[in-house]
Design an enzyme around this catalytic site. Structure first.
Site, mmCIF file in Angstrom:
data_model
loop_
_atom_site.group_PDB
_atom_site.id
_atom_site.type_symbol
_atom_site.label_atom_id
_atom_site.label_comp_id
_atom_site.label_asym_id
_atom_site.label_seq_id
_atom_site.Cartn_x
_atom_site.Cartn_y
_atom_site.Cartn_z
ATOM 1 C CE LYS A 13 0.889 12.854 -5.641
ATOM 2 N NZ LYS A 13 1.463 11.591 -5.408
ATOM 3 N NE ARG A 88 7.420 8.718 -3.927
ATOM 4 C CZ ARG A 88 6.237 8.710 -3.323
ATOM 5 N NH1 ARG A 88 5.235 8.050 -3.830
ATOM 6 N NH2 ARG A 88 6.087 9.372 -2.212
ATOM 7 N NE ARG A 174 6.886 11.711 2.284
ATOM 8 C CZ ARG A 174 6.106 11.984 3.332
ATOM 9 N NH1 ARG A 174 6.569 11.839 4.557
ATOM 10 N NH2 ARG A 174 4.879 12.383 3.154
HETATM 11 P P1 AMP Z 1 3.281 8.340 -0.325
HETATM 12 O O1 AMP Z 1 2.065 7.850 0.374
HETATM 13 O O2 AMP Z 1 3.102 8.428 -1.804
HETATM 14 O O3 AMP Z 1 3.835 9.589 0.271
HETATM 15 O O4 AMP Z 1 4.415 7.206 -0.097
HETATM 16 C C1 AMP Z 1 4.895 6.918 1.189
HETATM 17 C C2 AMP Z 1 6.222 6.217 1.085
HETATM 18 O O5 AMP Z 1 6.078 4.970 0.399
HETATM 19 C C3 AMP Z 1 7.295 6.961 0.311
HETATM 20 O O6 AMP Z 1 7.951 7.953 1.088
HETATM 21 C C4 AMP Z 1 8.228 5.818 -0.074
HETATM 22 O O7 AMP Z 1 9.024 5.407 1.028
HETATM 23 C C5 AMP Z 1 7.248 4.691 -0.367
HETATM 24 N N1 AMP Z 1 6.878 4.721 -1.803
HETATM 25 C C6 AMP Z 1 5.689 5.094 -2.341
HETATM 26 N N2 AMP Z 1 5.717 5.006 -3.676
HETATM 27 C C7 AMP Z 1 6.951 4.544 -4.000
HETATM 28 C C8 AMP Z 1 7.613 4.250 -5.219
HETATM 29 N N3 AMP Z 1 7.021 4.420 -6.405
HETATM 30 N N4 AMP Z 1 8.893 3.795 -5.162
HETATM 31 C C9 AMP Z 1 9.514 3.606 -3.993
HETATM 32 N N5 AMP Z 1 8.975 3.894 -2.799
HETATM 33 C C10 AMP Z 1 7.695 4.354 -2.798
#
Ligand code: AMP
Length: 230
Positions: A13, A88, A174
């Site tokens: 992504k 999410r 995740r």
């Molecule tokens: P990512 O970089 O998208 O993998 O996000 C890293 C971490 O940020 C995730 O594992 C969550 O802990 C937090 N996070 C990101 N987006 C969200 C969201 N929409 N809602 C809640 N936590 C989020």
């Protein structure tokens, strides 16, 4: 154009998002990046988010939803946005739709990169973050974007690993959230697909994440072109 961008962690992504951002000249809003920036700056938001992120759990909706809705009101979003990492879960999907309806804004397109869970996991463990630019993709497990030795393949910058990328239990958590069809991210995708069936928007663009970076980009550009010429 307002775009919701879905795909499990590790589906590419970030790479494709950088391309869309360039082509459409819209901000790439990544909730994970916003959280990580706040953690490195030591802000209150960062302190509240840190422990959930380290465990691979979601930051609470009470923190995340207003943060995103406020971000969408900033000036650079006037001509569209690419929202990545949000919604999410089902609750975030519903709250976002309610907020957009209040403002009279549509999510025009939903892009979903579809990828098998095991492949996604392998890719996560191989990815490296360029300290100069988060949009410089590097991954030791993907030939096309393999780093130049231990340096960024684009700018030669230092590379680092995301802490939550090396912890298998956190990766699995995740993915549990992503692939959860009841309340998780797939439930959010289904929610917007149902809206699409009823209202005609968002247009749905599904991409096969097993393909190479170039092939996914090609498919993405073709399908986005079809959407905007309708
Ligand atoms: P990512 O970089 O998208 O993998 O996000 C890293 C971490 O940020 C995730 O594992 C969550 O802990 C937090 N996070 C990101 N987006 C969200 C969201 N929409 N809602 C809640 N936590 C989020």
């Amino acid at each position: 154009m307002n775009i919701l961008f879905f795909g499990p962690n590790g589906s590419g992504k970030g790479t494709q998002g950088a391309i869309i951002k360039e082509r459409l000249k819209i901000p790439h809003i990544e909730t994970g990046v916003i959280f990580r920036e706040n953690i490195s700056k030591g802000t209150e938001l960062g302190k509240m988010a840190r422990s959930s992120i380290d465990r691979g759990e979601l930051v609470s909706d009470e923190i995340t939803i207003p943060m995103v809705l406020n971000r969408l009101k900033e000036d650079d979003c006037i001509n569209g946005w690419l929202l990545d990492g949000f919604p999410r879960n089902l609750n975030q999907a519903v709250k976002l739709n309610e907020a957009l309806m209040r403002e009279g804004i549509d999510a025009d397109v939903l892009i979903e990169i579809i990828l098998d869970r095991e492949i996604a996991k392998k890719r996560i463990m191989g990815r490296r973050i360029c300290v100069n630019d988060n949009n410089h993709p590097n991954n030791i497990n993907i030939e096309a974007i393999r780093p130049d030795g231990d340096k960024c393949r684009i700018c030669g910058g230092e590379l680092r690993k995301r802490d939550d990328d090396q912890d298998e239990a956190a990766i699995d958590k995740r993915h549990d959230i992503y692939y959860d069809t009841e309340n998780g991210t797939i439930a959010a995708v289904t929610y917007y697909k149902d809206l699409s069936d009823k209202r005609g928007v968002p247009a749905i663009v599904e991409l096969d994440g097993k393909n190479s970076v170039e092939e996914v980009t090609k498919e993405l550009i073709e399908k986005l072109g079809n959407v905007s010429s309708k």
